[in-house]
Motif scaffolding. Structure first.
Motif, PDB file in Angstrom:
ATOM      1  N   ILE A  88       0.875  -1.166   0.000  1.00  0.00           N
ATOM      2  CA  ILE A  88       0.000   0.000   0.000  1.00  0.00           C
ATOM      3  C   ILE A  88       0.912   1.216   0.000  1.00  0.00           C
ATOM      4  O   ILE A  88       1.863   1.282   0.776  1.00  0.00           O
ATOM      5  CB  ILE A  88      -0.906   0.007   1.249  1.00  0.00           C
ATOM      6  N   PRO A  89       0.651   2.196  -0.882  1.00  0.00           N
ATOM      7  CA  PRO A  89       1.548   3.353  -0.935  1.00  0.00           C
ATOM      8  C   PRO A  89       1.568   4.099   0.398  1.00  0.00           C
ATOM      9  O   PRO A  89       0.523   4.330   0.990  1.00  0.00           O
ATOM     10  CB  PRO A  89       0.974   4.221  -2.053  1.00  0.00           C
ATOM     11  N   PRO A  90       2.748   4.458   0.876  1.00  0.00           N
ATOM     12  CA  PRO A  90       2.865   5.146   2.168  1.00  0.00           C
ATOM     13  C   PRO A  90       2.560   6.635   2.039  1.00  0.00           C
ATOM     14  O   PRO A  90       3.431   7.492   2.219  1.00  0.00           O
ATOM     15  CB  PRO A  90       4.329   4.894   2.551  1.00  0.00           C
ATOM     16  N   GLU A  91       1.313   6.935   1.695  1.00  0.00           N
ATOM     17  CA  GLU A  91       0.908   8.320   1.509  1.00  0.00           C
ATOM     18  C   GLU A  91      -0.587   8.450   1.754  1.00  0.00           C
ATOM     19  O   GLU A  91      -1.305   7.448   1.776  1.00  0.00           O
ATOM     20  CB  GLU A  91       1.263   8.793   0.092  1.00  0.00           C
ATOM     21  N   GLY A  92      -1.054   9.677   1.927  1.00  0.00           N
ATOM     22  CA  GLY A  92      -2.479   9.920   2.106  1.00  0.00           C
ATOM     23  C   GLY A  92      -3.060   9.137   3.265  1.00  0.00           C
ATOM     24  O   GLY A  92      -2.474   9.059   4.340  1.00  0.00           O
TER      25      GLY A  92
END
Length: 181
Positions: free
Chosen positions: A86-90
């Protein structure tokens, strides 16, 4: 990511020790106190795949890692199920950031991630064979009873991760974008 054998051993240990409380049974880490990175996981996956090809008489193509940006994955016109990444953002900025310190203090241990990946790669072809066999037995049993065969799907197909055809399209689009600069 945790090896089910490590989780099972931990559950037995805390039951035998009458341990009470909440434990984050997650891990492992490449170094104590440091989280396992996606790069380390993929590198160990590549190493395990190479080991299987060399030692388990299952030759295959050498895995090639290509880093694609989170934005490219998110903006790609088709949905991409990246399974554990999972992208580490938002909204997902803190995802995969649990502490397993209490579990480790209670005796949780981890085998090397390479071993988990290698053992899974050795096990999985047998699991596919088992799925096909059991599915055939279920269908035959239903037919013998005069019942309609249940919808069992395709037991010989992997159901997680990115389908190979989609992966090829994504990588082609990524490389094209990178070449265009």
């Amino acid at each position: 990511v945790i090896d089910v054998r490590d989780l099972a051993a931990f559950l037995v240990r805390i039951a035998e020790d009458n341990a009470i409380g909440t434990f984050n049974a997650c891990g492992p880490s490449a170094d104590p106190g440091k989280p396992l990175t996606m790069g380390q996981l993929l590198s160990e996956s590549q190493r395990a795949t190479d080991w299987i090809a060399k030692n388990a008489d299952r030759p295959g193509e050498k895995a090639e890692l290509t880093w694609v940006s989170a934005k490219f994955i998110r903006d790609y016109p088709e949905p991409i199920n990246t399974t554990i990444w999972i992208p580490p953002e938002g909204e997902s900025i803190g995802f995969h950031q649990w502490s397993n310190a209490r579990a480790v203090k209670a005796g949780m241990t981890f085998r090397p991630i390479f071993d988990t990946i290698r053992d899974t790669l050795e096990w999985f072809p047998k699991e596919l064979e088992r799925r096909v066999r059991v599915t055939a037995e279920i269908v035959a049993e239903a037919k013998a009873k005069g019942e309609p065969a249940p919808d069992v799907g395709q037991p010989d197909k992997i159901r997680a991760g990115i389908p190979p055809e989609l992966e090829r399209r994504v990588l082609e689009a990524w490389r094209k974008q990178q070449a265009a600069g």
